[in-house]
Structures are given as C-alpha cells and as structure tokens.
Design a protein around this motif. Structure first.
Motif, PDB file in Angstrom:
ATOM      1  N   ILE A  28       0.838  -1.197   0.000  1.00 38.82           N
ATOM      2  CA  ILE A  28       0.000   0.000   0.000  1.00 38.82           C
ATOM      3  C   ILE A  28       0.880   1.258   0.000  1.00 38.82           C
ATOM      4  O   ILE A  28       2.081   1.177   0.264  1.00 38.82           O
ATOM      5  CB  ILE A  28      -0.919   0.021   1.236  1.00 38.82           C
ATOM      6  CG1 ILE A  28      -0.078   0.043   2.526  1.00 38.82           C
ATOM      7  CG2 ILE A  28      -1.888  -1.145   1.208  1.00 38.82           C
ATOM      8  CD1 ILE A  28      -0.881   0.248   3.802  1.00 38.82           C
ATOM      9  N   PRO A  29       0.310   2.422  -0.297  1.00 40.05           N
ATOM     10  CA  PRO A  29       1.076   3.674  -0.152  1.00 40.05           C
ATOM     11  C   PRO A  29       1.622   3.781   1.273  1.00 40.05           C
ATOM     12  O   PRO A  29       0.899   3.558   2.242  1.00 40.05           O
ATOM     13  CB  PRO A  29       0.015   4.748  -0.438  1.00 40.05           C
ATOM     14  CG  PRO A  29      -0.999   4.067  -1.299  1.00 40.05           C
ATOM     15  CD  PRO A  29      -1.058   2.649  -0.812  1.00 40.05           C
ATOM     16  N   PHE A  30       2.907   4.127   1.380  1.00 40.80           N
ATOM     17  CA  PHE A  30       3.580   4.022   2.674  1.00 40.80           C
ATOM     18  C   PHE A  30       4.703   5.046   2.748  1.00 40.80           C
ATOM     19  O   PHE A  30       5.315   5.383   1.724  1.00 40.80           O
ATOM     20  CB  PHE A  30       4.142   2.602   2.815  1.00 40.80           C
ATOM     21  CG  PHE A  30       4.222   2.101   4.232  1.00 40.80           C
ATOM     22  CD1 PHE A  30       3.068   1.965   5.002  1.00 40.80           C
ATOM     23  CD2 PHE A  30       5.438   1.755   4.794  1.00 40.80           C
ATOM     24  CE1 PHE A  30       3.133   1.497   6.305  1.00 40.80           C
ATOM     25  CE2 PHE A  30       5.514   1.286   6.093  1.00 40.80           C
ATOM     26  CZ  PHE A  30       4.354   1.154   6.853  1.00 40.80           C
ATOM     27  N   TRP A  99      -1.162   4.449  10.999  1.00 40.58           N
ATOM     28  CA  TRP A  99      -2.534   4.073  10.638  1.00 40.58           C
ATOM     29  C   TRP A  99      -3.007   4.829   9.410  1.00 40.58           C
ATOM     30  O   TRP A  99      -2.698   6.016   9.219  1.00 40.58           O
ATOM     31  CB  TRP A  99      -3.491   4.357  11.792  1.00 40.58           C
ATOM     32  CG  TRP A  99      -4.881   3.821  11.538  1.00 40.58           C
ATOM     33  CD1 TRP A  99      -5.363   2.599  11.880  1.00 40.58           C
ATOM     34  CD2 TRP A  99      -5.948   4.499  10.846  1.00 40.58           C
ATOM     35  NE1 TRP A  99      -6.670   2.454  11.463  1.00 40.58           N
ATOM     36  CE2 TRP A  99      -7.052   3.620  10.814  1.00 40.58           C
ATOM     37  CE3 TRP A  99      -6.061   5.765  10.256  1.00 40.58           C
ATOM     38  CZ2 TRP A  99      -8.264   3.946  10.221  1.00 40.58           C
ATOM     39  CZ3 TRP A  99      -7.276   6.100   9.642  1.00 40.58           C
ATOM     40  CH2 TRP A  99      -8.363   5.200   9.637  1.00 40.58           C
ATOM     41  N   SER A 100      -3.757   4.133   8.572  1.00 40.21           N
ATOM     42  CA  SER A 100      -4.434   4.753   7.434  1.00 40.21           C
ATOM     43  C   SER A 100      -5.560   3.823   7.020  1.00 40.21           C
ATOM     44  O   SER A 100      -5.599   2.647   7.415  1.00 40.21           O
ATOM     45  CB  SER A 100      -3.473   4.966   6.249  1.00 40.21           C
ATOM     46  OG  SER A 100      -3.069   3.707   5.712  1.00 40.21           O
ATOM     47  N   GLU A 101      -6.488   4.330   6.228  1.00 39.64           N
ATOM     48  CA  GLU A 101      -7.541   3.460   5.700  1.00 39.64           C
ATOM     49  C   GLU A 101      -6.943   2.376   4.809  1.00 39.64           C
ATOM     50  O   GLU A 101      -7.442   1.245   4.761  1.00 39.64           O
ATOM     51  CB  GLU A 101      -8.579   4.291   4.938  1.00 39.64           C
ATOM     52  CG  GLU A 101      -9.396   5.194   5.846  1.00 39.64           C
ATOM     53  CD  GLU A 101     -10.478   5.951   5.102  1.00 39.64           C
ATOM     54  OE1 GLU A 101     -10.568   5.816   3.862  1.00 39.64           O
ATOM     55  OE2 GLU A 101     -11.239   6.682   5.764  1.00 39.64           O
ATOM     56  N   TRP A 102      -5.859   2.713   4.117  1.00 41.12           N
ATOM     57  CA  TRP A 102      -5.154   1.701   3.326  1.00 41.12           C
ATOM     58  C   TRP A 102      -4.609   0.596   4.218  1.00 41.12           C
ATOM     59  O   TRP A 102      -4.649  -0.589   3.856  1.00 41.12           O
ATOM     60  CB  TRP A 102      -4.012   2.348   2.549  1.00 41.12           C
ATOM     61  CG  TRP A 102      -4.354   2.782   1.161  1.00 41.12           C
ATOM     62  CD1 TRP A 102      -4.370   4.053   0.672  1.00 41.12           C
ATOM     63  CD2 TRP A 102      -4.730   1.943   0.061  1.00 41.12           C
ATOM     64  NE1 TRP A 102      -4.720   4.055  -0.650  1.00 41.12           N
ATOM     65  CE2 TRP A 102      -4.946   2.771  -1.055  1.00 41.12           C
ATOM     66  CE3 TRP A 102      -4.909   0.573  -0.078  1.00 41.12           C
ATOM     67  CZ2 TRP A 102      -5.340   2.278  -2.300  1.00 41.12           C
ATOM     68  CZ3 TRP A 102      -5.292   0.067  -1.328  1.00 41.12           C
ATOM     69  CH2 TRP A 102      -5.501   0.917  -2.411  1.00 41.12           C
ATOM     70  N   LEU A 103      -4.085   0.949   5.391  1.00 38.03           N
ATOM     71  CA  LEU A 103      -3.551  -0.063   6.300  1.00 38.03           C
ATOM     72  C   LEU A 103      -4.656  -0.990   6.786  1.00 38.03           C
ATOM     73  O   LEU A 103      -4.441  -2.204   6.918  1.00 38.03           O
ATOM     74  CB  LEU A 103      -2.859   0.600   7.488  1.00 38.03           C
ATOM     75  CG  LEU A 103      -2.156  -0.371   8.459  1.00 38.03           C
ATOM     76  CD1 LEU A 103      -0.985  -1.074   7.782  1.00 38.03           C
ATOM     77  CD2 LEU A 103      -1.685   0.372   9.714  1.00 38.03           C
ATOM     78  N   VAL A 104      -5.826  -0.443   7.048  1.00 36.70           N
ATOM     79  CA  VAL A 104      -6.966  -1.281   7.441  1.00 36.70           C
ATOM     80  C   VAL A 104      -7.283  -2.280   6.336  1.00 36.70           C
ATOM     81  O   VAL A 104      -7.449  -3.486   6.581  1.00 36.70           O
ATOM     82  CB  VAL A 104      -8.197  -0.415   7.759  1.00 36.70           C
ATOM     83  CG1 VAL A 104      -9.418  -1.305   8.015  1.00 36.70           C
ATOM     84  CG2 VAL A 104      -7.926   0.484   8.968  1.00 36.70           C
ATOM     85  N   GLU A 105      -7.360  -1.800   5.112  1.00 35.08           N
ATOM     86  CA  GLU A 105      -7.685  -2.681   3.975  1.00 35.08           C
ATOM     87  C   GLU A 105      -6.657  -3.792   3.821  1.00 35.08           C
ATOM     88  O   GLU A 105      -7.015  -4.964   3.721  1.00 35.08           O
ATOM     89  CB  GLU A 105      -7.769  -1.845   2.691  1.00 35.08           C
ATOM     90  CG  GLU A 105      -7.533  -2.596   1.383  1.00 35.08           C
ATOM     91  CD  GLU A 105      -8.546  -3.692   1.064  1.00 35.08           C
ATOM     92  OE1 GLU A 105      -8.240  -4.553   0.220  1.00 35.08           O
ATOM     93  OE2 GLU A 105      -9.630  -3.697   1.676  1.00 35.08           O
TER      94      GLU A 105
END
Length: 323
Positions: A28-30, A99-105
């Motif tokens: 993911i974007p990081f 944390w990010s919404e991408w990390l949740v996904e």
C-alpha cells in the motif's frame, strides 16, 4: 484467478500448479524510508511471476475478511478501534505502522489471505501465501509490525469449523511468535512451536508453548541440525492433522533484525525440509512468509521467494493428489 473462498473450495481437481494466494493491496502507499518493507509483497509477486511459479492459473485472491471470524480470535473492542482509527498513540507506537484506511484494507485482506491459504491447503495438500505470519499480535493488542495474528485467526477458524482437530503452528521466524503463544497457551488442539533466536525481540519471551532456542550467529549447518533433530519428533508426539508454517527470512545473515547467519541455500534447505517432512506424512500445509527486513526491498522479496521455490519443488516431487 479466484476471488472467493467458496470458489476455491469448490474446485475438485488437483491443479497442475501449486495454489498461491496474493492480492495487489498487500503493498500500500507508505512513508518512504520506513523500517517496514511494505513494497516487498508486490516485489515478491513480480519475482515469482518471473520464476514461472506464480501465474493467472494458480493465483487466488482473498475476499474481504469476515469481522465475525476475526472477532472469534481478537478482542472485539480492539478490532473496532483499529478499524475506526481510534488506537492510542502508544498502541500505534507498539505496532510500528502508521494508521491509514489503506492499512486497514491491507491488514484485513492479508488475514483473509491466510484463511484462504488454509482452505486451499486442506483441498490440495499444500498452498502458499505471499504475505502473513503476523505472529507478534496478541488477542487485544498489536506489536512488532503485527496488527492481527493471521495464524491465530486462521487456526481458530479451522478448529471452530471442524475442518481440523489438531493444528500445529511451526514458526521458524527468527523472533519468537509470542503473540501466537498468548492465544493458545492453555489449549491442546492448537499448539505453537517456535524456533527462534533467544537474544532477539521480544525482550520478554512467552514461557508457554514449545520454544526451541537458536543460538545467536547460528549458520546453516547448526540451524538445520537443530531443526532436523526436533521437528520429526514433535510431529510424532503431537499427531496434528493440519500445519501452518511461518517461514520468516529474518534468519538470513544479511537481515537487519536477525542475528542468525543463514545463507540463501540454508533458507531454501530449511523450507524444503519442513514442507517435505509434513507433506510426506500426509499433513496439509499452509505456508506464510513471516518477517524479512532490508533497506533494499528487492533483496527481501528474493529471500521470501525461497519459500515458494521450496514448496514448488515439493509439489513437483510429490505430485499431490486431489482430495
């Protein structure tokens, strides 16, 4: 490619190629320069495609994770706080990932991927994930780049559904799978076994489970001698009917966080021995990649590919029959 558990489970014929599980959202974007090599998952898939081990024919993509399944293992409040982005500053610090919404996904998708890998292993005898092995996550908190414990979630899903009666989690990551032990320290149907460097993270080790010390600085010969003198006896003693194998490559001599000195050849030999030994006993094996750390993420991806190379060798050697 397959994008559901049910579709994968419905296949009745042994595929020509070993089943592999991957999703593009694993990378993911990081933040640039972060210690965790987030792009290694995408690079691993590219490496395996170049090797001819991964193709559209054998790539399976996990569906979104059932939160009910996740909460059968993890504390409900912790799950909800992570998904909402409500973890405390200290909790985020202990995990070590922003944390990010991408990390949740990607986190939920990767746990689902290990569940899918176990389903495919049940059906075909052997399957490999291109992620997974988040063994530092405890029931109610995360740690060490691990948010949810995919091994624990998948093992409980197998046992709770009646698809397995006794599961062994063989953890050869260089760090103790302390979170996994925390889930199962009082159970006899899911048993974590950890071969790890004692002089390494976490500083406070779990004392339950089965722990086998790997000396700091151990080379290929020393490591393989320990593994070969313990694994067959443990399999004979506990008589499992399913195996999860965490093949962390942070045992590599060039790993940033390892303290053990295996070469590529040693890692490949380790993985082949574990998988061949278990498959030879008729045990379904679901493999996950575990840890691996290097500033050059292409190198980490290559080391992780050794697991899939070894598993592919076993697949071709045994011509696994359909279930």
């Amino acid at each position: 490619m397959t994008d559901s558990l049910s579709t994968a489970s419905a296949v009745a014929v042994t595929p020509a190629k070993m089943p592999l599980v991957f999703h593009p959202h694993y990378s993911i974007p990081f933040p640039a320069g972060h210690r965790f090599p987030m792009h290694k998952f995408r690079l691993l898939a590219e490496t395996l495609r170049e090797q001819g081990i991964l193709s559209a024919e054998n790539e399976h993509q996990p569906i979104p994770l059932s939160l009910t399944t996740l909460m059968q293992a993890h504390d409900k409040g912790y799950v909800q706080r992570f998904i909402r982005g409500d973890l405390s500053v200290q909790e985020v610090k202990e995990i070590g990932l922003p944390w990010s919404e991408w990390l949740v996904e990607r986190t939920l998708r990767a746990v689902s991927g290990t569940i899918l890998t176990s389903e495919l292993a049940l059906q075909h005898g052997l399957a490999c994930h291109l992620a997974g092995g988040t063994h530092h996550a405890h029931p109610s908190h995360g740690a060490g780049f691990c948010i949810f414990n995919d091994l624990a979630v998948a093992a409980l899903a197998l046992v709770n559904s009646g698809k397995a009666k006794k599961v062994l989690i063989l953890d050869c990551d260089v760090h103790q799978g302390d979170g996994t032990v925390a889930f199962f320290q009082d159970r006899t149907d899911i048993i974590p076994i950890s071969w790890h460097c004692e002089e390494n993270y976490p500083s406070v080790k779990q004392t339950k489970g089965i722990n086998i010390a790997i000396p700091k600085g151990a080379d290929d010969e020393q490591y393989l001698a320990i593994l070969k003198s313990t694994l067959p006896n443990l399999l004979a003693q506990h008589q499992p009917d399913f195996i999860f194998y965490d093949a962390g490559v942070d045992v590599h001599k060039e790993d940033r966080l390892g303290y053990v000195n295996l070469t590529d050849k040693g890692v490949l030999a380790r993985d082949h021995f574990v998988i061949a030994t278990c498959v030879g006993l008729g045990l379904p094996v679901a493999c996950v990649i575990g840890g691996g750390y290097d500033r050059q993420e292409e190198k980490v991806a290559w080391r992780h590919s050794l697991l899939h190379q070894a598993a592919n060798q076993v697949w071709e050697e045994t011509h696994l029959p359909s279930s």
